[in-house]
Motif scaffolding. Structure first.
Motif, mmCIF file in Angstrom:
data_model
loop_
_atom_site.group_PDB
_atom_site.id
_atom_site.type_symbol
_atom_site.label_atom_id
_atom_site.label_comp_id
_atom_site.label_asym_id
_atom_site.label_seq_id
_atom_site.Cartn_x
_atom_site.Cartn_y
_atom_site.Cartn_z
ATOM 1 N N GLN A 66 0.857 -1.190 0.000
ATOM 2 C CA GLN A 66 0.000 0.000 0.000
ATOM 3 C C GLN A 66 0.894 1.242 0.000
ATOM 4 O O GLN A 66 1.155 1.814 1.058
ATOM 5 N N PRO A 67 1.360 1.655 -1.162
ATOM 6 C CA PRO A 67 2.311 2.759 -1.186
ATOM 7 C C PRO A 67 1.716 4.115 -0.811
ATOM 8 O O PRO A 67 2.445 5.037 -0.508
ATOM 9 N N THR A 68 0.405 4.242 -0.810
ATOM 10 C CA THR A 68 -0.183 5.528 -0.439
ATOM 11 C C THR A 68 -0.785 5.442 0.958
ATOM 12 O O THR A 68 -1.518 4.516 1.288
ATOM 13 N N ASP A 69 -0.434 6.402 1.768
ATOM 14 C CA ASP A 69 -0.926 6.493 3.138
ATOM 15 C C ASP A 69 -0.687 7.929 3.572
ATOM 16 O O ASP A 69 0.324 8.528 3.202
ATOM 17 N N GLU A 70 -1.588 8.451 4.374
ATOM 18 C CA GLU A 70 -1.463 9.861 4.781
ATOM 19 C C GLU A 70 -0.184 10.149 5.562
ATOM 20 O O GLU A 70 0.279 11.284 5.589
ATOM 21 N N ILE A 71 0.429 9.128 6.170
ATOM 22 C CA ILE A 71 1.645 9.404 6.940
ATOM 23 C C ILE A 71 2.848 9.707 6.043
ATOM 24 O O ILE A 71 3.838 10.252 6.505
ATOM 25 N N LYS A 72 2.740 9.398 4.755
ATOM 26 C CA LYS A 72 3.843 9.710 3.840
ATOM 27 C C LYS A 72 4.099 11.215 3.766
ATOM 28 O O LYS A 72 5.189 11.643 3.431
ATOM 29 N N ASN A 73 3.081 12.006 4.095
ATOM 30 C CA ASN A 73 3.245 13.459 4.095
ATOM 31 C C ASN A 73 3.797 13.970 5.420
ATOM 32 O O ASN A 73 4.192 15.121 5.517
ATOM 33 N N GLU A 79 10.643 5.951 7.464
ATOM 34 C CA GLU A 79 9.748 5.841 8.620
ATOM 35 C C GLU A 79 8.333 5.467 8.192
ATOM 36 O O GLU A 79 7.723 4.567 8.766
ATOM 37 N N SER A 80 7.819 6.170 7.186
ATOM 38 C CA SER A 80 6.443 5.901 6.776
ATOM 39 C C SER A 80 6.301 4.493 6.205
ATOM 40 O O SER A 80 5.363 3.770 6.547
ATOM 41 N N GLU A 81 7.239 4.065 5.365
ATOM 42 C CA GLU A 81 7.150 2.710 4.799
ATOM 43 C C GLU A 81 7.349 1.646 5.873
ATOM 44 O O GLU A 81 6.720 0.587 5.816
ATOM 45 N N ALA A 82 8.208 1.898 6.858
ATOM 46 C CA ALA A 82 8.396 0.921 7.937
ATOM 47 C C ALA A 82 7.102 0.746 8.733
ATOM 48 O O ALA A 82 6.708 -0.382 9.056
ATOM 49 N N ILE A 83 6.425 1.848 9.020
ATOM 50 C CA ILE A 83 5.154 1.766 9.750
ATOM 51 C C ILE A 83 4.102 1.043 8.916
ATOM 52 O O ILE A 83 3.405 0.144 9.407
ATOM 53 N N ILE A 84 3.995 1.413 7.638
ATOM 54 C CA ILE A 84 3.011 0.773 6.756
ATOM 55 C C ILE A 84 3.306 -0.724 6.629
ATOM 56 O O ILE A 84 2.400 -1.558 6.734
ATOM 57 N N LEU A 85 4.580 -1.082 6.420
ATOM 58 C CA LEU A 85 4.949 -2.497 6.286
ATOM 59 C C LEU A 85 4.672 -3.259 7.576
ATOM 60 O O LEU A 85 4.169 -4.387 7.538
ATOM 61 N N ALA A 86 4.978 -2.660 8.712
ATOM 62 C CA ALA A 86 4.703 -3.317 9.996
ATOM 63 C C ALA A 86 3.206 -3.591 10.141
ATOM 64 O O ALA A 86 2.809 -4.656 10.632
ATOM 65 N N GLN A 87 2.382 -2.656 9.697
ATOM 66 C CA GLN A 87 0.932 -2.881 9.747
ATOM 67 C C GLN A 87 0.518 -3.985 8.776
ATOM 68 O O GLN A 87 -0.265 -4.859 9.143
ATOM 69 N N GLU A 88 1.031 -3.939 7.551
ATOM 70 C CA GLU A 88 0.677 -4.942 6.544
ATOM 71 C C GLU A 88 1.039 -6.353 7.001
ATOM 72 O O GLU A 88 0.299 -7.303 6.756
ATOM 73 N N LEU A 89 2.186 -6.496 7.650
ATOM 74 C CA LEU A 89 2.673 -7.817 8.065
ATOM 75 C C LEU A 89 2.173 -8.214 9.454
ATOM 76 O O LEU A 89 2.483 -9.305 9.919
#
Length: 157
Positions: A66-73, A79-89
């Motif tokens: 999920q490359p789009t997420d409001e935290i990317k801004n 940091e944003s991808e680590a958080i998103i990946l941690a959620q995905e996994l």
């Protein structure tokens, strides 16, 4: 256990010559591509860049789905991808130091620790000399309050 890491813990463990703690503590670490890009960037410290040339077998690079997420801004790409990946996994633990990123990760229900937590755990397992590791960390650009460093030292020394 599923462990995802941001750039900072890996970066500083390399700089204080304690990167081998990660496989000893967690067996495998998963990072998103953005974290690998930050570690291998020409602006990263030379020892960190050199370390990425031969990626160890315990480090797995995995893209986020999920490359789009409001935290990317709100955060840097790692940091944003680590958080998103941690959620995905549905990660058991996210290694993360930045205070703003930690707050967002906690709001999303993630369990986090940073470099000081890693050093704390390694000390409990008698893997490192904590005063030496703390002094080495203080000699880098890592910032934590003196009281936080002292609290960690007081716990073990």
């Amino acid at each position: 256990m599923i462990i995802v890491s941001d750039t900072s813990p890996i970066n500083y463990l390399i700089l204080i010559d304690q990167i081998d703690l990660l496989p000893q503590l967690f067996e495998q670490i998963i990072i998103p591509q953005a974290v690998y890009n930050e570690l291998s960037d020409s602006l990263a410290p030379l020892p960190v860049q050199s370390w990425t040339v031969d990626t160890p077998s315990w480090l797995k690079i995995q893209p986020v789905s999920q490359p789009t997420d409001e935290i990317k801004n709100l955060l840097d790409p790692g940091e944003s991808e680590a958080i998103i990946l941690a959620q995905e996994l549905n990660a058991d633990l996210l290694l993360l130091d930045d205070m703003k990123a930690r707050r967002i990760a906690k709001e999303r229900g993630l369990v986090i620790t940073g470099i000081l937590g890693i050093l704390d755990q390694a000390t409990s397992m008698k893997l490192i000399n904590l005063p030496n590791a703390v002094q080495s960390l203080k000699n880098t650009s890592f910032w934590a309050s003196d009281s936080l460093f002292q609290k960690l030292l007081d716990k073990h020394c």
